[in-house]
Each structure stands twice: as C-alpha cells, then as structure tokens.
Design a protein around this motif. Structure first.
Motif, PDB file in Angstrom:
ATOM      1  N   GLU A 256       0.838  -1.213   0.000  1.00  0.00           N
ATOM      2  CA  GLU A 256       0.000   0.000   0.000  1.00  0.00           C
ATOM      3  C   GLU A 256       0.867   1.256   0.000  1.00  0.00           C
ATOM      4  O   GLU A 256       0.588   2.226  -0.722  1.00  0.00           O
ATOM      5  N   LEU A 257       1.949   1.233   0.799  1.00  0.00           N
ATOM      6  CA  LEU A 257       2.819   2.410   0.858  1.00  0.00           C
ATOM      7  C   LEU A 257       3.706   2.513  -0.378  1.00  0.00           C
ATOM      8  O   LEU A 257       4.043   3.627  -0.812  1.00  0.00           O
ATOM      9  N   MET A 258       4.065   1.389  -0.978  1.00  0.00           N
ATOM     10  CA  MET A 258       4.796   1.442  -2.248  1.00  0.00           C
ATOM     11  C   MET A 258       3.930   2.122  -3.307  1.00  0.00           C
ATOM     12  O   MET A 258       4.426   2.929  -4.108  1.00  0.00           O
ATOM     13  N   ASN A 259       2.641   1.827  -3.296  1.00  0.00           N
ATOM     14  CA  ASN A 259       1.720   2.476  -4.233  1.00  0.00           C
ATOM     15  C   ASN A 259       1.609   3.970  -3.954  1.00  0.00           C
ATOM     16  O   ASN A 259       1.528   4.786  -4.888  1.00  0.00           O
ATOM     17  N   ARG A 260       1.601   4.333  -2.689  1.00  0.00           N
ATOM     18  CA  ARG A 260       1.531   5.755  -2.333  1.00  0.00           C
ATOM     19  C   ARG A 260       2.782   6.497  -2.789  1.00  0.00           C
ATOM     20  O   ARG A 260       2.714   7.678  -3.186  1.00  0.00           O
ATOM     21  N   ILE A 261       3.918   5.830  -2.735  1.00  0.00           N
ATOM     22  CA  ILE A 261       5.157   6.444  -3.232  1.00  0.00           C
ATOM     23  C   ILE A 261       5.043   6.710  -4.728  1.00  0.00           C
ATOM     24  O   ILE A 261       5.398   7.788  -5.219  1.00  0.00           O
ATOM     25  N   ASP A 262       4.507   5.726  -5.463  1.00  0.00           N
ATOM     26  CA  ASP A 262       4.310   5.913  -6.901  1.00  0.00           C
ATOM     27  C   ASP A 262       3.377   7.085  -7.185  1.00  0.00           C
ATOM     28  O   ASP A 262       3.625   7.903  -8.080  1.00  0.00           O
ATOM     29  N   GLU A 263       2.304   7.169  -6.421  1.00  0.00           N
ATOM     30  CA  GLU A 263       1.342   8.250  -6.617  1.00  0.00           C
ATOM     31  C   GLU A 263       1.954   9.602  -6.282  1.00  0.00           C
ATOM     32  O   GLU A 263       1.714  10.606  -6.971  1.00  0.00           O
ATOM     33  N   ALA A 264       2.754   9.638  -5.222  1.00  0.00           N
ATOM     34  CA  ALA A 264       3.370  10.896  -4.801  1.00  0.00           C
ATOM     35  C   ALA A 264       4.340  11.431  -5.856  1.00  0.00           C
ATOM     36  O   ALA A 264       4.355  12.629  -6.159  1.00  0.00           O
ATOM     37  N   LEU A 265       5.130  10.549  -6.445  1.00  0.00           N
ATOM     38  CA  LEU A 265       6.134  10.988  -7.410  1.00  0.00           C
ATOM     39  C   LEU A 265       5.550  11.208  -8.802  1.00  0.00           C
ATOM     40  O   LEU A 265       6.048  12.030  -9.569  1.00  0.00           O
ATOM     41  N   GLY A 266       4.508  10.453  -9.137  1.00  0.00           N
ATOM     42  CA  GLY A 266       3.801  10.678 -10.398  1.00  0.00           C
ATOM     43  C   GLY A 266       4.694  10.652 -11.618  1.00  0.00           C
ATOM     44  O   GLY A 266       5.572   9.798 -11.753  1.00  0.00           O
ATOM     45  N   ASP A 267       4.494  11.630 -12.504  1.00  0.00           N
ATOM     46  CA  ASP A 267       5.166  11.595 -13.794  1.00  0.00           C
ATOM     47  C   ASP A 267       6.565  12.200 -13.798  1.00  0.00           C
ATOM     48  O   ASP A 267       7.181  12.342 -14.873  1.00  0.00           O
ATOM     49  N   VAL A 268       7.119  12.547 -12.625  1.00  0.00           N
ATOM     50  CA  VAL A 268       8.505  13.027 -12.616  1.00  0.00           C
ATOM     51  C   VAL A 268       9.493  11.861 -12.593  1.00  0.00           C
ATOM     52  O   VAL A 268      10.705  12.057 -12.741  1.00  0.00           O
ATOM     53  N   VAL A 269       8.990  10.641 -12.426  1.00  0.00           N
ATOM     54  CA  VAL A 269       9.843   9.455 -12.449  1.00  0.00           C
ATOM     55  C   VAL A 269      10.319   9.183 -13.871  1.00  0.00           C
ATOM     56  O   VAL A 269       9.537   9.225 -14.819  1.00  0.00           O
TER      57      VAL A 269
END
Length: 336
Positions: free
Chosen positions: A306-319
């Motif tokens: 769940e927190l790995m998904n939140r990290i993905d959401e937080a960083l969004g398209d700057v990855v």
C-alpha cells in the motif's frame, strides 16, 4: 545488517554497501574518509565499492588505508575498470586486454590486497571486441586476482552477450551496477528482466538520487550550504537533472510515508530500492560518519504494498522510466 546473494553465485554481500565515489580523495579529507569507513564497519557493512577512476586512483588508496588491519576474509571489495586514469594516455582507458590486465594490478596495489571479490567493467567499451574483454576478465579470475566479474550500466542485450561469453570461458558474470532510485527506474523495463533470466543482481548506485530524495532541497528554497548541489567538482552537475521545482515538490509528498514508517527520507529512499528482489545491495556514500549510521537503518525494512503504491502516486510523472536512457548515457566512443 542483512545480507543477500550476488547473482546466482554463492557470494553474499551486505545489502547496504559503502561506496566512495565523489568523496574519498576529493571532497572529503582522508581522516574523515577513514572515519566513514570505520562507521560502516561498525554498522555491519562488509561490502565496499570503489573504482580506479574515482579521484584518479586516490579513492582506492584511501579505501585500502581505511581497511588496513581488517580481516580480509570478512570483507567483500569491489572495484572497476574502464575510464581514463593516470596520465590518461592512449591505452590508459577502455576494456582492452592491455588496460584490464594492467589496471587490476594497479587496483590491487592501491587497495593493499591480493584480490578483489568483484571486478567490474565500469562501462561497455564499443572500441574493443567483447571477446577480447571477456577473455581478459577470465584470465584475471584464473590468476586469482578477482573472484567474480560484474559490469556497470550495461544494457539488457550487452548483459546477455557478456554472460554467454563468460559461461563459455568458465567464469561467472554475476552483477550489474546501474543507477537506480525511486526517481530513476530505467532498468525496470529491460535490464532487470534480463538479469533475472541470467542470474545477475543489481548493485545500485545513487539510491537517494544524489541527495534529492532526502527532502533537503525544497522548491523555490535556497540550496543548503555545503550540499552536493553547490559542489563545483562534479556533484552539482550530477544532481542538476532533479533540481526542478516540479520534482522537488513531488519529493516533499513522500514525507508522510516516511513518517508513517518511522524512517527518515533518506532511509525511505534506500529501503525503497531494496524492495526490488533483483537488487543485491544499495550503495551509500558519506562525507560524515553519522550519514552512514543513519542510512544503514534501512537494512531489513519492509515497505507494505500500500505504501509502495503511495510512493508511486506521490512521485507521479517526474519518475524517469525510459529504458533507452541506459544506452543513451553510454559512451559512444572510447574516452581518452
């Protein structure tokens, strides 16, 4: 400290590895560098990564001095060959047989050891036949000067070709050393799947994205004094790709996730790369012993899905995810 196998070999390394790029022999005085190495040892780190090109061979010398007196069998020492060293003459670079065989002897002399655990091709050499390079590595292994062979920043196709030749020559290609972080994920699309297929692990550098993932750089804020973003010796150039307000703002969104896990931002960044089961270790650097002590606490951390998904959401398209970036960043001709 937890330990992981390196590739399909029997060798285990500490999942937090100490590296001395951009620090020993250049940014950090020798006494401070030695203190950082001793802090790493005290924290349970057994694996140390360097390269002959770091500070034009001085980093290897400093690391060798810092490890003097330690039980050699309790350490895993990794170094690299490719980039120009010494007076940077016409044969002082690349992966020719001449340069590989001469460079390993220089590295061993500076490190004060009769062998390294892993000898790594720092980049792919487009100017030397791969057969010549891999034969040279095979001879290094047979001479007992290196126990295993790895590479750095090779593409999936290059890994497959190198692995096949290594097998034919009777030695193991067990690792690849790429840049990898929550912001820079270019290896996930092609390199990691190929590595899993071949039995190759990732030994990742810059898990904190040159310090950006610590959260100390804030959008619109002044640069912290003495930080990498102010370092004119190379750090500023390396970190420049992330010094945009959209990236820095997204990074700040990770703070609640770190707090929920009871981690600092840098610990979260290191723990994140270790969630990838193809990653054998995360290389950390330090200019102060307390940085080692802090980041080593990422060992053994498990981040829930769940927190790995939140990290993905937080960083969004700057990855950055484009697998072509590995080839794009590779030297197109031998550096001299």
């Amino acid at each position: 400290m937890e330990f992981r196998h390196l590739g399909a070999s029997g060798l285990k390394i500490s999942e937090i590895t100490y590296g001395n790029w951009l620090t020993h022999g250049s940014q950090v005085e020798n006494d401070a560098a030695v203190a950082c190495v001793h802090a790493a040892l005290d924290a349970g780190i057994s694996t140390f990564d360097t390269a002959d090109v770091y500070a034009n061979t001085l980093a290897e010398t400093v690391l060798g001095q810092a490890l003097k007196g330690q039980r050699r069998e309790s350490l895993e020492i990794m170094t690299k060959v490719y980039f120009p060293t010494g007076p940077k003459g016409h044969n002082d670079t690349g992966l020719s047989r001449k340069h590989v065989l001469e460079s390993i002897d220089g590295s061993l002399r500076r490190l004060g050891t009769d062998h390294v655990d892993v000898y790594q091709a720092h980049r792919y050499d487009v100017a030397t036949p791969l057969e010549e390079t891999m034969q040279a590595f095979a001879d290094v292994v047979r001479a007992g000067k290196a126990l295993y062979v790895g590479v750095s920043e090779w593409t999936a196709d290059q890994l497959r070709e190198g692995h096949a030749l290594a097998k034919q020559l009777g030695f193991q290609l067990i690792s690849n050393q790429p840049q990898y972080s929550a912001l820079w994920r270019v290896i996930e699309g092609e390199v990691v799947p190929a590595s899993r297929e071949l039995g190759v692990s990732q030994v990742v550098w810059s898990p904190i994205a040159q310090g950006v993932l610590t959260g100390k750089y804030r959008p619109g804020g002044a640069l912290p004094e003495g930080s990498r973003a102010t370092d004119e010796k190379g750090g500023k150039q390396m970190i420049s790709r992330w010094m945009r307000d959209d990236v820095l703002e997204r990074v700040q969104r990770l703070r609640p996730v770190a707090e929920e896990l009871g981690l600092s931002m840098s610990q979260l960044a290191v723990a994140w790369v270790l969630q990838n089961d193809n990653v054998a270790c995360a290389i950390i650097g330090a200019s102060r012993p307390e940085q080692v002590t802090e980041n080593v606490r990422a060992s053994g951390v498990r981040i829930p899905a769940e927190l790995m998904n939140r990290i993905d959401e937080a960083l969004g398209d700057v990855v950055e995810r484009d697998p072509g970036k590995t080839l794009e960043g590779m030297p197109k001709e031998r550096l001299a």
